[in-house]
Design a protein around this motif. Structure first.
Motif, PDB file in Angstrom:
ATOM      1  N   THR A 152       6.931  36.662  49.315  1.00  0.00           N
ATOM      2  CA  THR A 152       6.973  37.978  48.679  1.00  0.00           C
ATOM      3  C   THR A 152       7.549  38.998  49.657  1.00  0.00           C
ATOM      4  O   THR A 152       7.661  38.752  50.856  1.00  0.00           O
ATOM      5  CB  THR A 152       5.566  38.442  48.262  1.00  0.00           C
ATOM      6  N   GLN A 166       8.858  29.290  34.619  1.00  0.00           N
ATOM      7  CA  GLN A 166       9.299  29.849  33.328  1.00  0.00           C
ATOM      8  C   GLN A 166      10.813  29.717  33.145  1.00  0.00           C
ATOM      9  O   GLN A 166      11.506  30.665  32.781  1.00  0.00           O
ATOM     10  CB  GLN A 166       8.876  31.320  33.221  1.00  0.00           C
ATOM     11  N   HIS A 171      17.854  31.386  33.730  1.00  0.00           N
ATOM     12  CA  HIS A 171      16.762  32.318  34.051  1.00  0.00           C
ATOM     13  C   HIS A 171      15.593  31.568  34.679  1.00  0.00           C
ATOM     14  O   HIS A 171      15.314  30.419  34.334  1.00  0.00           O
ATOM     15  CB  HIS A 171      16.267  33.043  32.790  1.00  0.00           C
ATOM     16  N   SER A 172      14.916  32.250  35.612  1.00  0.00           N
ATOM     17  CA  SER A 172      13.654  31.764  36.150  1.00  0.00           C
ATOM     18  C   SER A 172      12.747  32.955  36.438  1.00  0.00           C
ATOM     19  O   SER A 172      13.203  34.110  36.483  1.00  0.00           O
ATOM     20  CB  SER A 172      13.875  30.973  37.440  1.00  0.00           C
ATOM     21  N   LEU A 173      11.486  32.676  36.656  1.00  0.00           N
ATOM     22  CA  LEU A 173      10.514  33.719  36.998  1.00  0.00           C
ATOM     23  C   LEU A 173      10.958  34.503  38.231  1.00  0.00           C
ATOM     24  O   LEU A 173      10.656  35.696  38.358  1.00  0.00           O
ATOM     25  CB  LEU A 173       9.152  33.063  37.259  1.00  0.00           C
ATOM     26  N   GLN A 175      13.649  35.763  39.011  1.00  0.00           N
ATOM     27  CA  GLN A 175      14.467  36.933  38.687  1.00  0.00           C
ATOM     28  C   GLN A 175      13.596  38.137  38.328  1.00  0.00           C
ATOM     29  O   GLN A 175      14.056  39.275  38.374  1.00  0.00           O
ATOM     30  CB  GLN A 175      15.410  36.614  37.523  1.00  0.00           C
ATOM     31  N   ASP A 176      12.354  37.871  37.978  1.00  0.00           N
ATOM     32  CA  ASP A 176      11.462  38.938  37.526  1.00  0.00           C
ATOM     33  C   ASP A 176      10.477  39.396  38.601  1.00  0.00           C
ATOM     34  O   ASP A 176      10.068  40.561  38.612  1.00  0.00           O
ATOM     35  CB  ASP A 176      10.664  38.468  36.302  1.00  0.00           C
ATOM     36  N   ASN A 177      10.076  38.493  39.513  1.00  0.00           N
ATOM     37  CA  ASN A 177       9.022  38.844  40.468  1.00  0.00           C
ATOM     38  C   ASN A 177       9.551  39.283  41.827  1.00  0.00           C
ATOM     39  O   ASN A 177       8.757  39.610  42.718  1.00  0.00           O
ATOM     40  CB  ASN A 177       8.013  37.696  40.620  1.00  0.00           C
ATOM     41  N   ASP A 178      10.871  39.247  42.021  1.00  0.00           N
ATOM     42  CA  ASP A 178      11.482  39.818  43.224  1.00  0.00           C
ATOM     43  C   ASP A 178      11.092  39.071  44.495  1.00  0.00           C
ATOM     44  O   ASP A 178      11.144  39.628  45.592  1.00  0.00           O
ATOM     45  CB  ASP A 178      11.110  41.300  43.363  1.00  0.00           C
ATOM     46  N   GLU A 179      10.708  37.801  44.364  1.00  0.00           N
ATOM     47  CA  GLU A 179      10.360  37.014  45.541  1.00  0.00           C
ATOM     48  C   GLU A 179      11.576  36.261  46.067  1.00  0.00           C
ATOM     49  O   GLU A 179      12.570  36.086  45.365  1.00  0.00           O
ATOM     50  CB  GLU A 179       9.199  36.072  45.218  1.00  0.00           C
ATOM     51  N   ARG A 292      25.767  37.948  38.748  1.00  0.00           N
ATOM     52  CA  ARG A 292      24.854  38.988  39.216  1.00  0.00           C
ATOM     53  C   ARG A 292      25.685  40.143  39.774  1.00  0.00           C
ATOM     54  O   ARG A 292      26.588  39.931  40.582  1.00  0.00           O
ATOM     55  CB  ARG A 292      23.950  38.389  40.296  1.00  0.00           C
TER      56      ARG A 292
END
Length: 299
Positions: A152, A166, A171-173, A175-179, A292
């Protein structure tokens, strides 16, 4: 400790470096600070400094499916290509985030392991491939990924298993959690090397015959719209071969935009916008970029 102290310790940190030398499009503005961490410890130190100095962090892998605007990127840019170790244990391959997915595919072949043949010609990094669930010729990362180690922005290490991420089309998680992806483990199946090589060679021959590999590009520009193929939509709209500045809709594959004459990121983005607008007006289909797009607009 600050940026200058890290530089004194031998960190590869530079200031105001143009990123065009690192992107596949050969475009992009400068990074305020640019670092090439070699291991997790260095990433942890850089994250700590960034938090202390309130610097935003941008992660870049092999920059093959990326457009960086001319205004560049403020804060600290980490290019992970120095983290490129690949290890094989039984039928599993663990690759660091900066390793090329092509090299990981080749390592699988060398150890008679099947499942990564689809990645034999994908130019991205392992981290980027996991981040976007990269795929080609019927295969995707989600089909063979076992687990991912990530960190993180606060420096906490995490492990994700396939089902946690996900995955969906490109797409994967993550891309959403910024890790930040540090490494990935793929679970493959033993097979004959001749069969694996034949499949890899077939995919690469098809890629070379259909894609404009002779020019700088950002790879496939748009996600495939449901029920349609992007290339034919662009051809039917009369946009194949269209040029803005030094960027052109490829005459070999309309789903690609190539740099034919010192194109800028703005040339790419203007051409992307023209394609999206035209396809919407003609077909009421919204083309969503797969590439991107990051960075500041030119001032």
């Amino acid at each position: 400790m600050d940026i200058n102290e890290l530089k004194e310790q031998g960190f590869l940190i530079n200031q105001n470096v143009s990123l065009d030398r690192f992107t596949y499009t050969k475009t992009g503005g400068p990074a305020e600070f640019l670092a090439f961490p070699k291991n997790i410890t260095q990433i942890e130190q850089l994250l700590q400094i960034a938090r202390k100095e309130n610097l935003p962090i941008t992660i870049i892998g092999n920059a093959s499916n990326l457009i960086i605007r001319e205004g560049g990127i403020q804060g600290l840019v980490l290019i992970l290509t120095e983290m490129k170790e690949i290890e094989v244990t039984g039928n599993k391959i663990t690759a660091q985030a900066g390793a090329k997915i092509i090299d990981t595919s080749e390592m699988a072949y060398e150890h008679s392991l099947s499942g990564l043949e689809f990645a034999a010609g994908i130019p991205g990094s392992v981290g980027g491939a996991v981040f976007m669930n990269a795929g080609a010729y019927g295969g995707e990362v989600k089909d063979v990924l076992k687990s991912v180690t990530a960190i993180t922005r606060q420096g906490e290490l995490k492990t994700y298993h396939n089902q946690d991420l996900q995955f969906s089309y490109r797409h994967s998680l993550l891309q959403d959690n910024d890790e930040i992806v540090l490494s990935a483990t793929f679970e493959l199946k033993p097979d004959e090397t001749t069969k694996i090589r034949a499949m890899m060679d077939d995919f690469n021959e098809r890629r070379a015959s259909k894609q404009p590999l002779e020019y700088p590009s950002c790879g496939s520009v748009f996600k495939r719209p449901e029920g349609h193929f992007t290339g034919p939509l662009i051809i039917e709209a009369g946009l194949q071969g269209k040029i803005i500045g030094g960027a052109q809709v490829s005459t070999k594959h309309a789903g690609f935009i190539v740099n034919i004459n010192h194109a800028t990121a703005t040339d790419y983005l203007d051409l992307i916008e023209l394609i999206q607008q035209t396809i919407w007006e003609k077909n009421q289909i919204r083309l969503v970029p797969e590439v991107r797009i990051i960075g500041e607009k030119a001032k």
